[in-house]
Design a protein around this motif. Structure first.
Motif, mmCIF file in Angstrom:
data_model
loop_
_atom_site.group_PDB
_atom_site.id
_atom_site.type_symbol
_atom_site.label_atom_id
_atom_site.label_comp_id
_atom_site.label_asym_id
_atom_site.label_seq_id
_atom_site.Cartn_x
_atom_site.Cartn_y
_atom_site.Cartn_z
ATOM 1 N N ALA A 89 4.024 -45.485 -17.725
ATOM 2 C CA ALA A 89 3.977 -44.744 -16.149
ATOM 3 C C ALA A 89 3.158 -45.584 -14.833
ATOM 4 O O ALA A 89 3.948 -45.626 -14.046
ATOM 5 N N VAL A 90 2.132 -46.028 -15.246
ATOM 6 C CA VAL A 90 1.478 -46.840 -14.321
ATOM 7 C C VAL A 90 2.411 -48.213 -13.807
ATOM 8 O O VAL A 90 2.266 -48.544 -12.867
ATOM 9 N N GLY A 91 2.752 -48.866 -14.992
ATOM 10 C CA GLY A 91 3.694 -50.057 -14.831
ATOM 11 C C GLY A 91 4.936 -50.041 -14.085
ATOM 12 O O GLY A 91 5.562 -50.790 -13.683
ATOM 13 N N ARG A 92 5.479 -48.883 -13.921
ATOM 14 C CA ARG A 92 6.767 -48.512 -12.948
ATOM 15 C C ARG A 92 6.686 -48.067 -11.753
ATOM 16 O O ARG A 92 7.759 -47.631 -11.065
ATOM 17 N N VAL A 93 5.365 -48.070 -11.097
ATOM 18 C CA VAL A 93 5.319 -47.608 -9.777
ATOM 19 C C VAL A 93 4.471 -48.801 -8.968
ATOM 20 O O VAL A 93 3.672 -49.906 -9.794
ATOM 21 N N VAL A 94 4.801 -48.790 -7.616
ATOM 22 C CA VAL A 94 3.874 -49.886 -6.828
ATOM 23 C C VAL A 94 2.411 -49.584 -6.903
ATOM 24 O O VAL A 94 1.898 -48.480 -7.401
ATOM 25 N N GLU A 95 1.966 -50.767 -6.797
ATOM 26 C CA GLU A 95 0.253 -50.432 -6.920
ATOM 27 C C GLU A 95 -0.422 -49.557 -6.409
ATOM 28 O O GLU A 95 -1.194 -48.836 -7.002
ATOM 29 N N ASN A 96 0.072 -49.106 -4.999
ATOM 30 C CA ASN A 96 -0.765 -47.948 -4.307
ATOM 31 C C ASN A 96 -0.529 -46.742 -4.965
ATOM 32 O O ASN A 96 -1.023 -45.735 -4.172
ATOM 33 N N ARG A 97 0.373 -46.600 -5.632
ATOM 34 C CA ARG A 97 0.835 -45.142 -6.522
ATOM 35 C C ARG A 97 0.172 -45.174 -7.857
ATOM 36 O O ARG A 97 0.775 -44.089 -8.434
ATOM 37 N N ARG A 98 -0.473 -46.078 -8.346
ATOM 38 C CA ARG A 98 -0.922 -46.153 -9.625
ATOM 39 C C ARG A 98 -1.782 -44.897 -9.943
ATOM 40 O O ARG A 98 -1.755 -43.876 -10.797
ATOM 41 N N GLY A 99 -2.757 -44.305 -9.013
ATOM 42 C CA GLY A 99 -3.725 -43.132 -9.132
ATOM 43 C C GLY A 99 -2.635 -41.946 -9.138
ATOM 44 O O GLY A 99 -2.758 -41.218 -10.018
ATOM 45 N N ALA A 100 -1.512 -41.752 -8.384
ATOM 46 C CA ALA A 100 -0.649 -40.554 -8.485
ATOM 47 C C ALA A 100 -0.010 -40.784 -9.805
ATOM 48 O O ALA A 100 0.253 -39.677 -10.512
ATOM 49 N N ALA A 101 0.497 -41.876 -10.272
ATOM 50 C CA ALA A 101 1.139 -42.026 -11.609
ATOM 51 C C ALA A 101 0.371 -41.481 -12.723
ATOM 52 O O ALA A 101 0.573 -40.952 -13.674
ATOM 53 N N THR A 102 -1.027 -41.911 -12.505
ATOM 54 C CA THR A 102 -2.094 -41.648 -13.738
ATOM 55 C C THR A 102 -2.207 -40.032 -13.620
ATOM 56 O O THR A 102 -2.151 -39.425 -14.767
ATOM 57 N N ALA A 103 -2.399 -39.638 -12.463
ATOM 58 C CA ALA A 103 -2.628 -38.012 -12.404
ATOM 59 C C ALA A 103 -1.047 -37.414 -12.924
ATOM 60 O O ALA A 103 -1.397 -36.235 -13.795
ATOM 61 N N THR A 104 -0.193 -37.749 -12.548
ATOM 62 C CA THR A 104 1.024 -37.225 -12.951
ATOM 63 C C THR A 104 1.045 -37.051 -14.568
ATOM 64 O O THR A 104 1.556 -36.082 -15.250
ATOM 65 N N PHE A 105 0.883 -38.194 -15.109
ATOM 66 C CA PHE A 105 0.928 -38.532 -16.500
ATOM 67 C C PHE A 105 0.081 -37.343 -17.334
ATOM 68 O O PHE A 105 0.595 -36.799 -18.107
ATOM 69 N N TYR A 106 -1.276 -37.382 -16.902
ATOM 70 C CA TYR A 106 -2.166 -36.481 -17.532
ATOM 71 C C TYR A 106 -1.900 -35.091 -17.180
ATOM 72 O O TYR A 106 -2.018 -34.363 -18.101
ATOM 73 N N THR A 107 -1.049 -34.720 -15.945
ATOM 74 C CA THR A 107 -0.678 -33.346 -15.766
ATOM 75 C C THR A 107 0.405 -32.819 -16.721
ATOM 76 O O THR A 107 0.455 -31.937 -17.344
ATOM 77 N N ALA A 108 1.363 -33.783 -16.816
ATOM 78 C CA ALA A 108 2.343 -33.745 -17.837
ATOM 79 C C ALA A 108 1.869 -33.741 -19.222
ATOM 80 O O ALA A 108 2.313 -32.594 -20.074
ATOM 81 N N PHE A 109 0.927 -34.164 -19.583
ATOM 82 C CA PHE A 109 0.222 -34.375 -20.987
ATOM 83 C C PHE A 109 -0.406 -33.048 -21.122
ATOM 84 O O PHE A 109 -0.064 -32.340 -22.399
ATOM 85 N N ASP A 110 -1.176 -32.602 -20.295
ATOM 86 C CA ASP A 110 -1.749 -31.497 -20.455
ATOM 87 C C ASP A 110 -0.864 -30.145 -20.551
ATOM 88 O O ASP A 110 -1.044 -29.241 -21.350
ATOM 89 N N LEU A 111 0.142 -30.230 -19.599
ATOM 90 C CA LEU A 111 1.421 -29.098 -19.555
ATOM 91 C C LEU A 111 1.966 -29.100 -21.053
ATOM 92 O O LEU A 111 2.374 -28.169 -21.457
ATOM 93 N N GLY A 112 2.246 -30.189 -21.628
ATOM 94 C CA GLY A 112 2.873 -30.235 -22.931
ATOM 95 C C GLY A 112 2.236 -29.589 -23.731
ATOM 96 O O GLY A 112 2.472 -28.917 -24.731
ATOM 97 N N ILE A 113 0.648 -29.932 -23.926
ATOM 98 C CA ILE A 113 -0.004 -29.377 -24.859
ATOM 99 C C ILE A 113 0.058 -27.968 -24.711
ATOM 100 O O ILE A 113 -0.158 -27.133 -25.694
ATOM 101 N N ALA A 114 -0.171 -27.408 -23.589
ATOM 102 C CA ALA A 114 -0.156 -25.982 -23.206
ATOM 103 C C ALA A 114 1.094 -25.114 -23.748
ATOM 104 O O ALA A 114 1.106 -24.115 -24.329
ATOM 105 N N LEU A 115 2.157 -25.987 -23.283
ATOM 106 C CA LEU A 115 3.556 -25.383 -23.716
ATOM 107 C C LEU A 115 3.883 -25.589 -24.949
ATOM 108 O O LEU A 115 4.369 -24.525 -25.825
ATOM 109 N N GLY A 116 3.129 -26.310 -25.816
ATOM 110 C CA GLY A 116 3.586 -26.814 -27.054
ATOM 111 C C GLY A 116 2.476 -25.570 -28.177
ATOM 112 O O GLY A 116 3.059 -24.796 -28.927
ATOM 113 N N ALA A 117 1.221 -25.245 -27.543
ATOM 114 C CA ALA A 117 0.464 -24.557 -28.169
ATOM 115 C C ALA A 117 1.210 -22.900 -28.075
ATOM 116 O O ALA A 117 0.929 -22.198 -28.873
ATOM 117 N N THR A 118 1.842 -22.844 -26.816
ATOM 118 C CA THR A 118 2.289 -21.264 -26.343
ATOM 119 C C THR A 118 3.591 -21.037 -27.359
ATOM 120 O O THR A 118 3.790 -20.143 -27.921
#
Length: 165
Positions: A89-118
């Motif tokens: 995820a981080v390697g596919r974005v320009v350098e100044n968007r790495r923070g956003a890519a990391t935040a998006t990754f972990y948001t999707a990760f947490d959402l996946g856990i929540a949806l999977g548990a539900t």
């Protein structure tokens, strides 16, 4: 796990979490090195297979040993998946968007856990916890199929390239 472990003879689920955590600690330091040497796909694919195999062992466990073996395989796979997927995820974005890519990754990760548990709650209620792990093994294999289908689309960029297997 806390509710399922006693059903397979592991009254205290603590050893499950210990084995799972140790397996993650073993796999995480190796993932970056292997990803750099072998390519991301050759770490992702076995990691997904390990996760699926771990869930399958937990699904079929008839005693504590099966559950703990499942924890070990699941931990090894999980420990490989998270850092490699984050690197992609981080390697596919320009350098100044790495923070956003990391935040998006972990948001999707947490959402996946929540949806999977539900989604798995009704499965556990209707068919039991064993079925949850069988379903999770199948979902992981479906994820592997999706990964294999997406590999050609993920390759071809310079930084953080994901080569096809």
């Amino acid at each position: 796990i806390a509710l399922y472990a006693p059903q397979v003879g592991l009254e205290n689920p603590g050893p499950y979490f210990l084995v799972f955590a140790l397996a993650i600690m073993i796999s995480r330091p190796l993932v970056g090195v292997l990803g750099d040497r072998l390519g991301t796909a050759l770490v992702l694919i076995p990691s997904v297979l390990l996760v699926s195999a771990g869930f399958a062992l937990m699904w079929r466990a008839s005693g504590p040993a099966g559950l703990l073996a499942g924890a070990a395989l699941y931990g090894l796979g999980f420990g490989g998946l998270v850092p490699i997927l984050l690197a992609v995820a981080v390697g596919r974005v320009v350098e100044n968007r790495r923070g956003a890519a990391t935040a998006t990754f972990y948001t999707a990760f947490d959402l996946g856990i929540a949806l999977g548990a539900t989604a798995m709650g009704p499965v556990a209620e209707h068919w039991g916890y064993r079925a949850v792990f069988g379903g999770a093994a199948g979902i992981a294999l479906a994820g592997l199929g999706l990964l294999l289908w997406l590999l050609p689309f993920l390759s071809g960029h310079k930084k953080g390239e994901v080569p096809s297997a």
